[in-house]
Design a protein around this motif. Structure first.
Motif, PDB file in Angstrom:
ATOM      1  N   UNK A 128     -15.017   7.794 -42.539  1.00 51.52           N
ATOM      2  CA  UNK A 128     -14.355   6.863 -41.616  1.00 51.52           C
ATOM      3  C   UNK A 128     -14.660   5.417 -42.013  1.00 51.52           C
ATOM      4  N   UNK A 129     -15.904   5.168 -42.396  1.00 53.16           N
ATOM      5  CA  UNK A 129     -16.305   3.807 -42.762  1.00 53.16           C
ATOM      6  C   UNK A 129     -15.573   3.322 -44.011  1.00 53.16           C
ATOM      7  N   UNK A 130     -15.317   4.219 -44.949  1.00 49.97           N
ATOM      8  CA  UNK A 130     -14.578   3.856 -46.159  1.00 49.97           C
ATOM      9  C   UNK A 130     -13.191   3.328 -45.795  1.00 49.97           C
ATOM     10  N   UNK A 131     -12.495   4.029 -44.902  1.00 50.59           N
ATOM     11  CA  UNK A 131     -11.148   3.596 -44.523  1.00 50.59           C
ATOM     12  C   UNK A 131     -11.200   2.351 -43.644  1.00 50.59           C
ATOM     13  N   UNK A 132     -12.172   2.280 -42.747  1.00 49.33           N
ATOM     14  CA  UNK A 132     -12.306   1.055 -41.934  1.00 49.33           C
ATOM     15  C   UNK A 132     -12.512  -0.162 -42.837  1.00 49.33           C
ATOM     16  N   UNK A 133     -13.330  -0.004 -43.867  1.00 44.75           N
ATOM     17  CA  UNK A 133     -13.578  -1.119 -44.778  1.00 44.75           C
ATOM     18  C   UNK A 133     -12.306  -1.578 -45.462  1.00 44.75           C
ATOM     19  N   UNK A 134     -11.483  -0.630 -45.909  1.00 38.21           N
ATOM     20  CA  UNK A 134     -10.205  -0.986 -46.531  1.00 38.21           C
ATOM     21  C   UNK A 134      -9.317  -1.766 -45.568  1.00 38.21           C
ATOM     22  N   UNK A 135      -9.204  -1.291 -44.330  1.00 40.14           N
ATOM     23  CA  UNK A 135      -8.329  -1.953 -43.359  1.00 40.14           C
ATOM     24  C   UNK A 135      -8.871  -3.326 -42.969  1.00 40.14           C
ATOM     25  N   UNK A 136     -10.171  -3.444 -42.814  1.00 39.70           N
ATOM     26  CA  UNK A 136     -10.769  -4.744 -42.485  1.00 39.70           C
ATOM     27  C   UNK A 136     -10.471  -5.772 -43.574  1.00 39.70           C
ATOM     28  N   UNK A 137     -10.483  -5.327 -44.813  1.00 32.91           N
ATOM     29  CA  UNK A 137     -10.238  -6.234 -45.944  1.00 32.91           C
ATOM     30  C   UNK A 137      -8.781  -6.657 -46.055  1.00 32.91           C
ATOM     31  N   UNK A 138      -7.864  -5.875 -45.486  1.00 24.78           N
ATOM     32  CA  UNK A 138      -6.443  -6.099 -45.734  1.00 24.78           C
ATOM     33  C   UNK A 138      -5.627  -6.499 -44.508  1.00 24.78           C
ATOM     34  N   UNK A 139      -6.212  -6.473 -43.310  1.00 25.48           N
ATOM     35  CA  UNK A 139      -5.452  -6.823 -42.113  1.00 25.48           C
ATOM     36  C   UNK A 139      -5.832  -8.221 -41.616  1.00 25.48           C
ATOM     37  N   UNK A 140      -4.933  -8.900 -40.923  1.00 27.72           N
ATOM     38  CA  UNK A 140      -5.235 -10.243 -40.391  1.00 27.72           C
ATOM     39  C   UNK A 140      -6.416 -10.212 -39.432  1.00 27.72           C
ATOM     40  N   UNK A 141      -7.136 -11.323 -39.370  1.00 29.39           N
ATOM     41  CA  UNK A 141      -8.334 -11.387 -38.536  1.00 29.39           C
ATOM     42  C   UNK A 141      -8.034 -11.527 -37.054  1.00 29.39           C
TER      43      UNK A 141
ATOM     44  N   UNK B 124      -5.129  -3.417 -25.124  1.00 31.04           N
ATOM     45  CA  UNK B 124      -5.446  -4.163 -26.344  1.00 31.04           C
ATOM     46  C   UNK B 124      -5.188  -3.365 -27.615  1.00 31.04           C
ATOM     47  N   UNK B 125      -4.934  -2.063 -27.491  1.00 32.58           N
ATOM     48  CA  UNK B 125      -4.922  -1.174 -28.651  1.00 32.58           C
ATOM     49  C   UNK B 125      -3.551  -1.144 -29.316  1.00 32.58           C
ATOM     50  N   UNK B 126      -3.547  -1.370 -30.635  1.00 38.27           N
ATOM     51  CA  UNK B 126      -2.318  -1.301 -31.425  1.00 38.27           C
ATOM     52  C   UNK B 126      -2.176   0.032 -32.133  1.00 38.27           C
ATOM     53  N   UNK B 127      -3.307   0.614 -32.553  1.00 39.11           N
ATOM     54  CA  UNK B 127      -3.249   1.862 -33.312  1.00 39.11           C
ATOM     55  C   UNK B 127      -4.549   2.631 -33.157  1.00 39.11           C
ATOM     56  N   UNK B 128      -4.423   3.954 -33.182  1.00 35.61           N
ATOM     57  CA  UNK B 128      -5.560   4.872 -33.189  1.00 35.61           C
ATOM     58  C   UNK B 128      -5.423   5.751 -34.424  1.00 35.61           C
ATOM     59  N   UNK B 129      -6.491   5.824 -35.224  1.00 39.10           N
ATOM     60  CA  UNK B 129      -6.447   6.586 -36.467  1.00 39.10           C
ATOM     61  C   UNK B 129      -7.553   7.637 -36.457  1.00 39.10           C
ATOM     62  N   UNK B 130      -7.178   8.883 -36.615  1.00 40.09           N
ATOM     63  CA  UNK B 130      -8.126   9.980 -36.777  1.00 40.09           C
ATOM     64  C   UNK B 130      -8.278  10.239 -38.272  1.00 40.09           C
ATOM     65  N   UNK B 131      -9.522  10.245 -38.755  1.00 39.99           N
ATOM     66  CA  UNK B 131      -9.791  10.369 -40.188  1.00 39.99           C
ATOM     67  C   UNK B 131     -10.435  11.720 -40.476  1.00 39.99           C
ATOM     68  N   UNK B 132      -9.922  12.415 -41.477  1.00 43.80           N
ATOM     69  CA  UNK B 132     -10.489  13.687 -41.892  1.00 43.80           C
ATOM     70  C   UNK B 132     -10.769  13.667 -43.395  1.00 43.80           C
ATOM     71  N   UNK B 133     -11.950  14.178 -43.748  1.00 38.38           N
ATOM     72  CA  UNK B 133     -12.287  14.307 -45.164  1.00 38.38           C
ATOM     73  C   UNK B 133     -11.430  15.378 -45.817  1.00 38.38           C
ATOM     74  N   UNK B 134     -11.318  16.535 -45.140  1.00 42.27           N
ATOM     75  CA  UNK B 134     -10.476  17.642 -45.586  1.00 42.27           C
ATOM     76  C   UNK B 134      -9.746  18.197 -44.364  1.00 42.27           C
ATOM     77  N   UNK B 135      -8.866  19.144 -44.592  1.00 43.51           N
ATOM     78  CA  UNK B 135      -8.090  19.710 -43.482  1.00 43.51           C
ATOM     79  C   UNK B 135      -7.903  21.213 -43.728  1.00 43.51           C
TER      80      UNK B 135
END
Length: 254
Positions: free
Chosen positions: A35-48, A94-105
């Motif tokens: 989850x942290x890997x994807x959060x890091x990507x989004x934090x780096x690429x979305x407006x503040x 306040x919520x724009x999006x909710x993302x559920x993250x899975x390593x595998x499925x």
């Protein structure tokens, strides 16, 4: 731009492989770091103007959601109601999006995800996403939908249950991005479709690019509506891309 997202996709998968090379027998920890890997990507690429965090949503009745792997919310107009370390509690408006993250499925995990998203029926204005790093094939995802056990004798999705399914499903390693859609075949159906494009150089528009473009459209639309200012202009106009193929999952009649 297509090559950039291909490189980033590989980078995300490499980071996950690095985590699993050190932590081999503790799936909860692997999940947290994924989850942290994807959060890091989004934090780096979305407006503040928006924040990307993990936590909970509280609605106007005071009801608390299940824990969300990733919340994208307006942190300028809405401060978290509560914070402890990296976990926040934010108001539903306040919520724009909710993302559920899975390593595998697999089938069992996928069915639990369907049940998970049912709990967000009070978020009509937020988009919901399922993001899978190492997914099974898109055909398998279709099988998982059709093997889901519904309450009662009617064993199909319908308009009521469909609204609680994730709006979009992304598989990075298999490179598919499913979106809720009408599916026109021999009969008119409702389900999901994944459109596969390539750019003028013949490079495929991969799943991460579709996912990011979708998130970015949600964020920019919100910013334009509430702040009257938006700087992002999507560089990949899908009208200028070549459509290679379409895959559809049919769930029920229109």
């Amino acid at each position: 731009m297509s090559n950039y997202f291909e490189f980033v996709s590989q980078e995300l998968l490499i980071k996950l492989a690095q985590v699993k090379s050190y932590i081999t027998k503790h799936n909860p920890t692997i999940g947290v770091l994924t989850e942290e890997i994807l959060r890091g990507f989004l934090k780096d690429h979305l407006p503040q103007l928006v924040s990307v965090e993990q936590g909970f949503i509280i609605n106007d009745k005071g009801e608390l959601s299940k824990q969300c792997d990733i919340l994208i919310y307006d942190s300028q107009l809405f401060a978290p109601l509560y914070r402890v370390n990296d976990i926040v509690v934010v108001p539903s408006e306040s919520v724009l999006a909710v993302i559920e993250v899975k390593t595998t499925i697999n089938k069992n995990i996928f069915h639990k995800v369907i049940d998970y998203f049912k709990s967000f029926d009070y978020l009509p204005n937020a988009k919901t996403y399922l993001f899978i790093f190492n997914s099974n094939s898109i055909e398998k995802i279709g099988d998982y939908f059709h093997s889901y056990e519904h309450k009662g004798s009617y064993q199909l999705f319908d308009h009521d249950t469909y609204q609680y399914l994730p709006d979009e499903i992304t598989g990075i390693n298999e490179s598919f991005h499913l979106c809720k859609d009408s599916v026109i075949t021999n009969t008119d159906m409702i389900g999901y479709s994944s459109w596969f494009y390539e750019d003028s150089k013949g490079s495929e528009i991969n799943a991460l690019q579709h996912f990011y473009s979708s998130i970015r459209r949600v964020v920019d639309s919100y910013i334009e509506k509430n702040y009257r200012s938006v700087n992002f202009k999507e560089k990949n106009d899908y009208r200028d891309l070549k459509l290679k193929s379409i895959f559809a999952i049919e769930l029920f009649d229109m």
